[in-house]
Design an enzyme around this catalytic site. Structure first.
Site, PDB file in Angstrom:
ATOM      1  N   TYR A 135      22.467  -1.727  83.861  1.00 27.38           N
ATOM      2  CA  TYR A 135      22.665  -0.176  84.225  1.00 27.38           C
ATOM      3  C   TYR A 135      21.284   0.468  84.835  1.00 27.38           C
ATOM      4  CZ  TYR A 135      27.273  -0.730  81.932  1.00 27.38           C
ATOM      5  OH  TYR A 135      28.564  -0.915  81.824  1.00 27.38           O
ATOM      6  N   LYS A 192      23.432 -13.762  76.163  1.00 28.73           N
ATOM      7  CA  LYS A 192      23.734 -14.888  77.069  1.00 28.73           C
ATOM      8  C   LYS A 192      22.549 -15.437  77.300  1.00 28.73           C
ATOM      9  CE  LYS A 192      26.921 -17.178  79.353  1.00 28.73           C
ATOM     10  NZ  LYS A 192      27.870 -17.768  78.790  1.00 28.73           N
TER      11      LYS A 192
END
Ligand code: NAI
Length: 341
Positions: free
Chosen positions: A126, A173
């Site tokens: 973001y 991840k």
């Protein structure tokens, strides 16, 4: 006479004005001495000939320290930057906190879900740094800083300890994004090992974490997530307890706090008077509890408790909006809650 407390109110776009009206009705009926300083943001600001996030709106939140905010529409694939992202960055509201709990009277696949999502709110994908590097080739920059990763980890562990929670779980991840997600888990581990060994801590690769979540949400307690994962997993978890109409949220910084539902402006049902105002009402309850904790406002904490009991009663009696299987409109649900105060 009880001292009045003024807070900023941003009605937002789409269903925003309908659900904020419903929430104001319930708060007024509860007798909580709250005054609203109404401000605009999003499409409503543009329509009023102002910037999408007017400086006066930001100033009002700074002045009052607290705001209740309806959802703001963000155009897809073009147009202005998300008001929500701008607001969180401008005020450095770095922790998004979203309690996801099963409610009596809302039938779902699972019972006893009680998870708190703590989402890093200021960086990750973001960052808004996107580039067209060649025709047909675009990039988006995922930013992770040691300071922000450490700050959100410490916030999540502190929250867990303060609320008597037992476990903090990170979804990541880092097998693929070795540097950015790698830094996120490195900071979480470091904070845990140095300051919070009394709490259990574990990590799951996000794809496996999502699978486990929909198999058995009861194994999760506090979830600590970077920005994008927090956004996505919040909606996934909302689906476990009855949908977006029942999950509240807050965006907390060191100075200001903005309370808002997890859901968006729901353009598909806007203006029809059928949106569920409960998630925003629950966010308002969080706001009252926040004022009770940070300013010693016992009266506001009591009002929060009464509102919570009243909406639980309404739900248990099947007095709900359509998304929860009932037949009440937005304001009729607010009245049903108000009658049970
Ligand atoms: P959404 O959350 O607005 O809607 C998803 C689905 O859930 C729709 O079918 C909608 O009708 C339903 N829904 C949402 N809230 C509901 C409620 N209170 N009662 C009953 N049904 C409800 O998500 P969507 O469609 O992806 O986004 C719409 C707009 O909202 C976009 O412009 C997006 O950027 C914005 N948005 C704003 C947020 C904020 O201001 N914090 C958060 C999420 C999205």
């Amino acid at each position: 006479m009880k001292e009045r407390r003024c807070v900023a109110l941003i009605a937002g776009d789409g269903i925003g004005p309908e659900i904020t009206e419903a929430v104001r009705r319930v708060i007024a009926a509860s007798g909580a001495p709250i005054d609203w300083d109404e401000r605009v943001a999003g499409l409503a600001a543009i329509e009023a000939g102002q910037p999408v996030l007017p400086e006066e709106t930001v100033e009002a939140i700074r002045r009052h320290g607290v705001a209740l905010k309806g959802p703001c529409t963000t155009p897809v694939g073009k147009g202005f930057q998300s008001v929500n992202v701008q607001l969180r960055k401008t005020l450095d509201l770095y922790a998004a906190v979203r309690p996801v709990r099963s409610l009596d009277g809302v039938a779902t696949r699972f019972d006893g879900v009680d998870i708190v999502i703590v989402r890093e709110n200021t960086e990750g994908l973001y960052s808004g740094i996107e580039n067209r590097v060649a025709p047909g080739v675009v990039t988006s920059m995922k930013v992770a800083t040691e300071s922000a990763c450490t700050r959100i980890a410490r916030w999540a562990f502190r929250y867990a300890r303060h609320r008597g929670r037992k476990r903090v779980t990170v979804f990541h991840k880092a097998n693929i994004m070795k540097l950015t997600d790698g830094l996120f888990i490195e900071c979480a581990r470091r904070v845990h090992d140095a300051e919070f060994v009394d709490l259990a801590y574990d990590e799951l690769i996000i794809d496996a974490g999502c699978m486990r979540m929909v198999q058995d949400p009861s194994r999760f307690d506090v979830l600590l997530l970077e920005n994008l994962y927090g956004d996505v997993v919040s909606d996934l978890c909302a689906g476990l307890v009855g949908g977006l109409g029942v999950v509240p949220g807050s965006n907390i910084g060191d100075r200001e706090a903005v309370f808002e539902a997890v859901h968006g402006s729901a353009p598909d049902i806007a203006g029809k008077g059928i949106a569920n105002p409960l998630a925003l009402l629950m966010s308002a309850v969080m706001m009252l509890n926040h004022l009770a904790e940070t300013e010693g406002r016992i009266d506001l904490g009591e009002a929060a408790g009464r509102i919570k009991t009243a909406y639980n009663r309404a739900l248990a009696e099947g007095r709900t909006t359509r998304d929860l299987g009932g037949d009440l409109g937005t304001l009729a649900f607010a009245d049903a809650v108000a009658e049970r105060l």
